[in-house]
Design a protein around this motif. Structure first.
Motif, PDB file in Angstrom:
ATOM      1  N   CYS A 265     -17.659 -25.613   4.129  1.00 23.22           N
ATOM      2  CA  CYS A 265     -19.003 -25.655   3.543  1.00 23.22           C
ATOM      3  C   CYS A 265     -19.150 -26.830   2.580  1.00 23.22           C
ATOM      4  N   LEU A 266     -18.104 -27.152   1.845  1.00 21.67           N
ATOM      5  CA  LEU A 266     -18.187 -28.255   0.882  1.00 21.67           C
ATOM      6  C   LEU A 266     -18.035 -29.610   1.547  1.00 21.67           C
ATOM      7  N   ASP A 267     -17.161 -29.684   2.569  1.00 22.29           N
ATOM      8  CA  ASP A 267     -16.881 -30.947   3.260  1.00 22.29           C
ATOM      9  C   ASP A 267     -16.450 -32.032   2.269  1.00 22.29           C
ATOM     10  N   ASP A 268     -15.482 -31.680   1.397  1.00 21.83           N
ATOM     11  CA  ASP A 268     -14.968 -32.594   0.380  1.00 21.83           C
ATOM     12  C   ASP A 268     -13.455 -32.728   0.590  1.00 21.83           C
ATOM     13  N   PRO A 269     -12.931 -33.965   0.787  1.00 21.48           N
ATOM     14  CA  PRO A 269     -11.476 -34.126   1.001  1.00 21.48           C
ATOM     15  C   PRO A 269     -10.632 -33.526  -0.106  1.00 21.48           C
ATOM     16  N   GLU A 270     -11.127 -33.557  -1.350  1.00 20.60           N
ATOM     17  CA  GLU A 270     -10.354 -32.989  -2.453  1.00 20.60           C
ATOM     18  C   GLU A 270     -10.126 -31.489  -2.243  1.00 20.60           C
ATOM     19  N   ALA A 271     -11.165 -30.810  -1.720  1.00 24.91           N
ATOM     20  CA  ALA A 271     -11.009 -29.374  -1.478  1.00 24.91           C
ATOM     21  C   ALA A 271      -9.971 -29.122  -0.400  1.00 24.91           C
ATOM     22  N   TRP A 272      -9.991 -29.951   0.648  1.00 25.57           N
ATOM     23  CA  TRP A 272      -9.009 -29.763   1.722  1.00 25.57           C
ATOM     24  C   TRP A 272      -7.592 -30.041   1.216  1.00 25.57           C
ATOM     25  N   ASN A 273      -7.460 -31.057   0.419  1.00 23.52           N
ATOM     26  CA  ASN A 273      -6.129 -31.355  -0.132  1.00 23.52           C
ATOM     27  C   ASN A 273      -5.653 -30.238  -1.057  1.00 23.52           C
TER      28      ASN A 273
ATOM     29  N   GLN B  36     -10.397 -34.391   8.010  1.00 20.45           N
ATOM     30  CA  GLN B  36     -10.904 -33.850   6.754  1.00 20.45           C
ATOM     31  C   GLN B  36     -10.005 -34.213   5.563  1.00 20.45           C
ATOM     32  N   PHE B  37      -8.775 -34.638   5.829  1.00 20.11           N
ATOM     33  CA  PHE B  37      -7.802 -34.831   4.743  1.00 20.11           C
ATOM     34  C   PHE B  37      -7.676 -36.301   4.357  1.00 20.11           C
ATOM     35  N   ASP B  38      -7.329 -36.489   3.088  1.00 17.86           N
ATOM     36  CA  ASP B  38      -6.890 -37.816   2.636  1.00 17.86           C
ATOM     37  C   ASP B  38      -5.405 -37.924   3.019  1.00 17.86           C
ATOM     38  N   VAL B  39      -5.091 -38.825   3.983  1.00 18.51           N
ATOM     39  CA  VAL B  39      -3.766 -38.841   4.625  1.00 18.51           C
ATOM     40  C   VAL B  39      -2.631 -39.039   3.620  1.00 18.51           C
ATOM     41  N   PRO B  40      -2.671 -40.054   2.750  1.00 13.87           N
ATOM     42  CA  PRO B  40      -1.531 -40.231   1.823  1.00 13.87           C
ATOM     43  C   PRO B  40      -1.303 -39.012   0.952  1.00 13.87           C
ATOM     44  N   THR B  41      -2.408 -38.456   0.425  1.00 12.64           N
ATOM     45  CA  THR B  41      -2.256 -37.289  -0.456  1.00 12.64           C
ATOM     46  C   THR B  41      -1.696 -36.106   0.311  1.00 12.64           C
ATOM     47  N   ALA B  42      -2.176 -35.922   1.555  1.00 10.92           N
ATOM     48  CA  ALA B  42      -1.698 -34.798   2.359  1.00 10.92           C
ATOM     49  C   ALA B  42      -0.216 -34.926   2.666  1.00 10.92           C
ATOM     50  N   LEU B  43       0.245 -36.134   2.986  1.00 11.06           N
ATOM     51  CA  LEU B  43       1.666 -36.321   3.301  1.00 11.06           C
ATOM     52  C   LEU B  43       2.537 -36.077   2.078  1.00 11.06           C
TER      53      LEU B  43
ATOM     54  N   VAL C  10       4.985 -19.736   1.698  1.00 11.11           N
ATOM     55  CA  VAL C  10       5.678 -20.375   2.805  1.00 11.11           C
ATOM     56  C   VAL C  10       5.292 -19.748   4.137  1.00 11.11           C
ATOM     57  N   HIS C  11       4.835 -18.493   4.111  1.00 11.68           N
ATOM     58  CA  HIS C  11       4.434 -17.816   5.341  1.00 11.68           C
ATOM     59  C   HIS C  11       3.160 -18.410   5.934  1.00 11.68           C
ATOM     60  N   MET C  12       2.435 -19.229   5.140  1.00  9.60           N
ATOM     61  CA  MET C  12       1.198 -19.823   5.636  1.00  9.60           C
ATOM     62  C   MET C  12       1.406 -21.212   6.213  1.00  9.60           C
ATOM     63  N   PHE C  13       2.670 -21.661   6.302  1.00  8.26           N
ATOM     64  CA  PHE C  13       2.901 -23.039   6.739  1.00  8.26           C
ATOM     65  C   PHE C  13       2.428 -23.254   8.178  1.00  8.26           C
ATOM     66  N   ASP C  14       2.616 -22.248   9.013  1.00  7.11           N
ATOM     67  CA  ASP C  14       2.140 -22.400  10.395  1.00  7.11           C
ATOM     68  C   ASP C  14       0.622 -22.581  10.436  1.00  7.11           C
ATOM     69  N   ARG C  15      -0.085 -21.875   9.548  1.00 13.84           N
ATOM     70  CA  ARG C  15      -1.542 -22.039   9.492  1.00 13.84           C
ATOM     71  C   ARG C  15      -1.917 -23.430   9.007  1.00 13.84           C
ATOM     72  N   VAL C  16      -1.074 -23.953   8.063  1.00 11.28           N
ATOM     73  CA  VAL C  16      -1.323 -25.314   7.556  1.00 11.28           C
ATOM     74  C   VAL C  16      -1.132 -26.326   8.663  1.00 11.28           C
ATOM     75  N   ALA C  17      -0.037 -26.173   9.448  1.00 10.88           N
ATOM     76  CA  ALA C  17       0.226 -27.106  10.546  1.00 10.88           C
ATOM     77  C   ALA C  17      -0.914 -27.073  11.562  1.00 10.88           C
ATOM     78  N   ASP C  18      -1.378 -25.852  11.853  1.00 13.45           N
ATOM     79  CA  ASP C  18      -2.507 -25.724  12.800  1.00 13.45           C
ATOM     80  C   ASP C  18      -3.768 -26.376  12.238  1.00 13.45           C
ATOM     81  N   LEU C  19      -3.982 -26.216  10.935  1.00 15.47           N
ATOM     82  CA  LEU C  19      -5.159 -26.817  10.299  1.00 15.47           C
ATOM     83  C   LEU C  19      -5.091 -28.337  10.356  1.00 15.47           C
ATOM     84  N   LEU C  20      -3.875 -28.928  10.116  1.00 17.18           N
ATOM     85  CA  LEU C  20      -3.723 -30.384  10.197  1.00 17.18           C
ATOM     86  C   LEU C  20      -3.988 -30.883  11.608  1.00 17.18           C
TER      87      LEU C  20
END
Length: 743
Positions: free
Chosen positions: A588-596, A624-631, A608-618
């Motif tokens: 709803c916000l469509d803001d990279p800061e929120a995604w990061n 949607q993500f700022d690549v350097p910050t996400a890495l 740590v149990h949500m890592f699979d959801r994070v990988a799927d989201l990436l």
């Protein structure tokens, strides 16, 4: 014998000879040289237009003579042969009705054709013919009948049944005067009945002499003076024989001066006869005569049907006819007072008998009865809802709503009252805000949603929202509907938006025990939608209110609106454990800061149990993500094959962006070189000015000493007339390089 007034002569038949005498001295004028004349008749409807020439028909041996007689000559115009000698004849216009033997015939004197009418079977019966009117004769027929015959040979009146054998006839409108054994009898041609008998013995003849009847016997002469039809009428009315009086008056001969008065009298008689027929139960005849005389409806309305018809069956029939009469007369073009009387009578009937109330409601809108009488009638029969509707039709809104208000409060009762929804509808239609303030309270007490519709209607005139909000404070459901209406109408007051959000919060708290109800779920969705979309909320105030255990989701939305993405994400991930809600929030916000922030919250050791959801989201939303910050957020132990799709996307995006910038730079350089080349050509190109050329702005010719400019499209102006380098003053065309200047 027969008098000829036009010639002042007297025509006499004696010894089968026609003799002409002077009318005053009875001196012999001449003897007509016609032999064996046994009958003659003077044509009172002559074909000849000469006033001093009379027409005579005469019967001789087996022939009929048609003669013109004047002072100067006697001329036989036509002679028609017959099979027998005519015994009597009468002429009218071009037709002669005559008798020969025991048979009556009709002769057309112009064509000579003879038409046989009928024969008499009694040899002792005298054959009598009498002219009644133009083109009509009366004949003494078989069986003691008096038969009317037209010149065309047929009859349009029923025959008169004489009481005994007739020896002579005369006519005085509207009576046939017959001489018989009883004396002189008077028969009406209207109803063929004997109206009077005068006992005179041995009457030999009877004639009509200009309105007076003369009868003669062997030694006496009687003059019978007719009673005027006015006196006859008075006698019939005195005997209550109204229908006979009407027939007599309708058939009376009236002079032109009295015709208007006669018409009024006929109309009055017709009305009396119609009312008499109605009172005697002859409803169809009465209705027909009502139509004929166009009776004043008030005379029928004034009838007392209950007293007139004590039997229920007859009274019910009379009521049906009476109602039909009123409905028919209501469609006529009536005088105002008559229309008012008809409408009032119909109103009384419907108010008394219309149990369903549908007909009365349809009628009352167009009722033209006196207003005070209409109101009194409706009050008498307790038709209060109809009375309010009547007030509405007369634009008396306040009186109508006073009645409806009393009906809603049960101060008065009417089974036909349609209830508060109808009152709400009428309040909306009236558009008077003062009446809405005054009479909407009872509606709000019964149905707040219905009451709210009054203020949300487009028919309501402009009113300050704050005034309505203050009025609706005691009706929270109505207030909430009105606030939603204001926000839908784009009312940009922070207090309105914030007040609605607070009402949603209060409603959620009140319905907290019934979380699974559709209403509770709908209120939550409305609150979240308002928190996400409204730009006029007091977010800081709402953040304090929502900082309770019951509204973590809503608290997170407000934090996000304030830019506190980490706090919002932590609420979704760490408190609610709802990754989908967190993803929806970021979407709803469509803001990279929120995604990061979402990525950072999910890669902690606690989650740590949500890592699979994070990988799927990436993998699903890499853009949607700022690549350097996400890495940098990803833990060192992250395997490359897990984030390979995200890294591949990031590398492709980076290469694509670099290549696009290189291409864009090259294109700009090419455009720059092209523009410089075109500018150089324009600056070095030569042109000539003709002596006839002139400035397109000031319309003056060019002088050698004047400076001038030339636009790329060839337009020339003085340098002082060129207001813009890039706009042609003649066509308005825009140029990239502007004009070429020369001095």
């Amino acid at each position: 014998m027969k008098a000829i007034s036009a010639l002042t002569q007297l025509l006499v038949l004696s010894n089968e000879t026609l003799t002409v005498l002077d009318l005053e001295t009875l001196a012999l004028v001449r003897t007509l040289k016609f032999k064996s004349i046994n009958s003659f008749h003077l044509n009172e409807n002559p074909l000849n237009e000469d006033p001093f020439t009379v027409e005579i028909c005469a019967g001789s041996k087996k022939k009929i003579l048609y003669i013109h007689l004047s002072d100067e000559h006697v001329k036989i115009i036509k002679e028609v042969s017959t099979s027998l000698t005519p015994s009597t004849l009468v002429m009218d216009g071009a037709h002669i009705c005559f008798a020969m033997g025991f048979e009556y015939c009709m002769l057309d004197i112009i064509s000579g054709e003879i038409q046989q009418l009928f024969a008499v079977d009694n040899p002792q019966q005298p054959l009598i013919i009498h002219r009644v009117s133009k083109g009509e004769f009366l004949l003494s027929g078989p069986g003691g009948l008096g038969v009317f015959v037209l010149s065309q040979g047929f009859s349009d009146k029923p025959p008169i049944n004489f009481s005994s054998q007739v020896s002579a006839l005369a006519f005085h409108h509207p009576y046939i005067i017959a001489v018989c054994r009883q004396g002189i009898c008077f028969y009406s041609i209207i109803d063929q009945q004997c109206k009077q008998t005068i006992a005179i013995d041995n009457v030999r003849s009877i004639v009509n002499g200009d309105g007076r009847i003369f009868a003669s016997s062997l030694i006496d002469l009687f003059a019978l003076l007719p009673i005027s039809w006015e006196k006859q009428l008075e006698k019939l009315l005195a005997d209550n024989r109204i229908e006979e009086a009407l027939v007599l008056a309708a058939n009376a001969h009236i002079s032109s001066n009295d015709r208007e008065q006669h018409k009024l009298m006929i109309k009055d008689l017709e009305e009396k006869v119609a009312l008499l027929r109605f009172s005697s139960g002859r409803f169809l005849d009465a209705m027909e005569l009502f139509e004929t005389c166009n009776i004043d409806p008030r005379k029928v309305i004034d009838l007392d049907l209950e007293q007139m018809f004590p039997e229920e069956e007859m009274r019910n029939s009379s009521v049906v006819v009476f109602l039909d009469f009123l409905q028919r007369w209501r469609l006529k073009c009536l005088a105002p007072d008559q229309r008012m009387a008809v409408d009032l009578a119909l109103l009384k009937y419907l108010a008394r008998n219309d149990d369903e109330g549908v007909q009365l409601m349809d009628f009352i809108v167009d009722c033209q009865a006196e207003s005070s009488e209409t109101c009194d009638c409706l009050k008498t029969f307790q038709r209060f809802h109809c009375l309010a509707t009547y007030y509405i039709s007369k634009q008396k809104w306040e009186e109508a709503f006073c009645i409806w208000d009393r009906l809603m409060k049960s101060d008065i009762e009417d089974v036909h009252f349609l209830g508060y929804p109808h009152v709400a509808e009428q309040l909306t239609k009236c558009g008077d805000i003062s009446l809405i303030w005054r009479f909407s309270g009872e509606i709000f007490k019964r149905d707040e949603e219905m009451g709210a519709k009054i203020f949300t209607s487009e028919k309501i005139p402009a009113v300050k929202p704050r005034a309505v909000i203050d009025y609706l404070r005691n009706y929270p459901k109505s207030l909430r509907i009105f606030l939603e209406f204001l926000i839908e109408k784009k009312i940009d007051e922070e207090s309105v938006h914030t007040q609605l959000a607070m009402m949603y919060i209060d409603d959620i708290k009140l319905s907290d025990l019934n979380r699974n109800s559709p209403g509770h779920r709908m209120t939550i969705n409305k609150l979240r939608s308002l928190l996400r979309t409204s730009q006029k909320l007091e977010l800081v105030k709402l953040l304090e209110i929502l900082d309770t255990p019951g509204f973590p989701h809503e608290h997170a939305i407000v934090c996000g609106r304030l830019g506190q993405h980490s706090t919002a994400i932590n609420t979704f991930i760490n408190y609610l454990k709802d990754f989908d809600a967190a993803e929806e929030y970021c979407a709803c916000l469509d803001d990279p800061e929120a995604w990061n922030a979402l990525l950072a919250a999910c890669v902690t050791e606690a989650n740590v149990h949500m890592f699979d959801r994070v990988a799927d989201l990436l993998r699903r939303r890499p853009h949607q993500f700022d690549v350097p910050t996400a890495l940098l957020c990803l833990p060192d132990s992250t395997k490359f094959n897990v984030i390979a799709p995200f890294v591949n996307f990031a590398v492709r995006e980076a290469l694509h962006e670099k290549r696009m910038k290189t291409i864009e730079k090259a294109l700009h350089q090419m455009d720059n070189l092209t523009n410089k080349y075109e500018l150089k050509i324009l600056e070095t190109e030569s042109f000539s000015i003709q002596p006839s050329s002139y400035c397109c702005v000031c319309k003056k010719r060019f002088v050698v000493t004047d400076g001038f400019v030339r636009y790329p499209n060839g337009v020339l102006t003085h340098s002082k007339c060129a207001t813009s380098r890039h706009v042609c003053p003649l066509t308005g065309h825009l140029f990239q390089f502007g004009f070429q200047y020369n001095s």
